[in-house]
Write an enzyme that holds these catalytic residues in place. Structure first.
Site, PDB file in Angstrom:
ATOM      1  N   ALA A 198      74.382  49.745  41.300  1.00 55.45           N
ATOM      2  CA  ALA A 198      74.094  51.138  41.662  1.00 55.45           C
ATOM      3  C   ALA A 198      73.614  51.925  40.447  1.00 55.45           C
ATOM      4  CB  ALA A 198      75.305  51.768  42.330  1.00 55.45           C
ATOM      5  N   CYS A 199      74.168  53.112  40.238  1.00 54.06           N
ATOM      6  CA  CYS A 199      73.671  53.973  39.160  1.00 54.06           C
ATOM      7  C   CYS A 199      74.059  53.480  37.766  1.00 54.06           C
ATOM      8  CB  CYS A 199      74.152  55.410  39.361  1.00 54.06           C
ATOM      9  SG  CYS A 199      73.335  56.246  40.731  1.00 54.06           S
ATOM     10  N   SER A 200      74.867  52.459  37.675  1.00 55.17           N
ATOM     11  CA  SER A 200      75.204  51.863  36.379  1.00 55.17           C
ATOM     12  C   SER A 200      74.348  50.637  36.075  1.00 55.17           C
ATOM     13  CB  SER A 200      76.688  51.469  36.345  1.00 55.17           C
ATOM     14  OG  SER A 200      77.516  52.606  36.427  1.00 55.17           O
TER      15      SER A 200
END
Length: 374
Positions: A155-157
């Site tokens: 995801a956003c990581s």
């Protein structure tokens, strides 16, 4: 074991922009039509009317003023509210690969290396265009890179997790140099019809070259350490997947797009991110308040970034250049945000300056990369 450096970054920015005012006009037209079409059910109390959005609400809630998108006409069509993206035949370069190739070339140019110097490609993003073949292998082929490639998703990581995989490959000798790309076509999985999040995302692609420190050009960033952490949460979720058809699930169901419990995410992730970076820096012998010149944080929400910076530095007065913000221009670009901040706001630092690239998001997931200017 080899010392490792980030020697170049690249950024692809779409040519089309949607301002908050444009987005609000489209969304409110959709709201007006919905409420008119369902007026009787609303009057009977069977449905709740939809609320309008506003530019003031968006900026106060997020700090976002605009976003770049691959295609804006479909997003701004109240009858559609998602982009018009044309399916390409299999013998043409995929859209996600196309923007990754652009950013990848720029990163290699910045690093002063050609495709012959790269041994691996990692494509790490919040959503992949397809299941297989891996996007990374298509990108690798288009760039003329030998070796291997693979996809990953946190995801956003995804960017910081991807950087660690690249760092580990170079440090252990599996590769001398790795290209890590983050093609984020977030407009395709954004819930443009949900007032609470219709403004959040924008499209972009970032790229990073990671190589042996001894081979990196002067002025590169030595990687002092990386740290990853995950803790399961349903507060950010997207249930779109290959099993939907077999489950007879509604392909247009609300859960097949980005969803989040924003207040819970804010409350839970901010202290986790601040603690993660503090302990990472301490393990490397650094005091976050005095020894770190700059934090390049995940660009999801201005209020989140400000709170995290305050917790890290132990002060309510955080200088703007301590944790630079780019989300006012780009919006939330999923995994690419912290890399954009690093790409845009690192040239002014001098030899010996220490900084932290950090991203956080669904999972929950948090990744940090501590670097020092050479």
């Amino acid at each position: 074991m080899h010392q490792v450096a980030i020697s170049g970054t690249g950024l692809f920015v779409p040519s089309q922009v949607i301002t908050n005012d444009e987005l609000v006009a489209s969304f409110n037209a959709y709201v007006a039509k919905y409420n008119a079409d369902h007026a009787e059910a609303i009057a009977r109390g069977e449905l709740q009317p939809l609320a309008e959005s506003s530019s003031a609400f968006i900026e106060a809630a997020s700090g976002i003023k605009q976003r770049y998108v691959i295609e804006k006409e479909g997003v701004l069509n109240p009858e559609r509210l998602h982009p018009y993206l044309k399916e390409r035949p299999n013998d043409q370069l995929s859209l996600m690969a196309e923007i990754a190739v652009d950013a990848g070339r720029k990163a290699m140019d910045a690093a002063g290396v050609g495709p012959e110097a790269i041994d691996a490609v990692i494509c790490s993003a919040a959503n992949m265009q397809r299941a297989y073949p891996a996007m990374a292998i298509e990108i690798q082929e288009a760039l003329g890179i030998q070796g291997y490639g693979y996809d990953m998703n946190v995801a956003c990581s995804s960017a910081t997790f991807g950087i660690e995989q690249a760092v580990n490959a170079v440090r252990t000798g599996t590769a001398k140099a790795v290209l890590m790309v983050n093609p984020e076509i977030t407009s395709a999985h954004q819930a443009w019809l949900d007032r609470d999040c219709h403004f959040i995302f924008g499209d972009v692609c970032t790229a990073v070259v990671v190589q042996r420190l001894e081979d990196a050009k002067p002025g590169s960033w030595e990687v002092l350490g990386t740290k990853l952490a995950t803790k399961f949460s349903n507060n950010i979720r997207n249930n779109f997947g290959f099993m939907n058809r077999s489950e007879d699930a509604d392909p247009s169901g609300r859960d097949k797009l980005f969803m989040q419990e924003g207040r819970k995410v804010f409350k839970e992730v901010c202290p986790m991110a601040a603690e993660h970076m503090s302990t990472h820096l301490a393990s490397l012998g650094y005091n976050s308040a005095t020894d770190v010149r700059r934090y390049w944080l995940h660009q999801a929400n201005l209020n989140m970034n400000q709170l995290i910076a305050k917790k890290l530095l132990g002060t309510s007065d955080v200088a703007a250049d301590k944790a630079p913000v780019i989300l006012d221009e780009f919006a939330n670009t999923a995994s690419a945000g912290s890399v954009i901040a690093f790409h845009r706001h690192s040239d002014d630092l001098v030899k010996g300056d220490v900084g932290v690239i950090c991203s956080f998001g669904a999972g929950y997931s948090i990744g940090s990369v501590v670097v020092r200017k050479t």
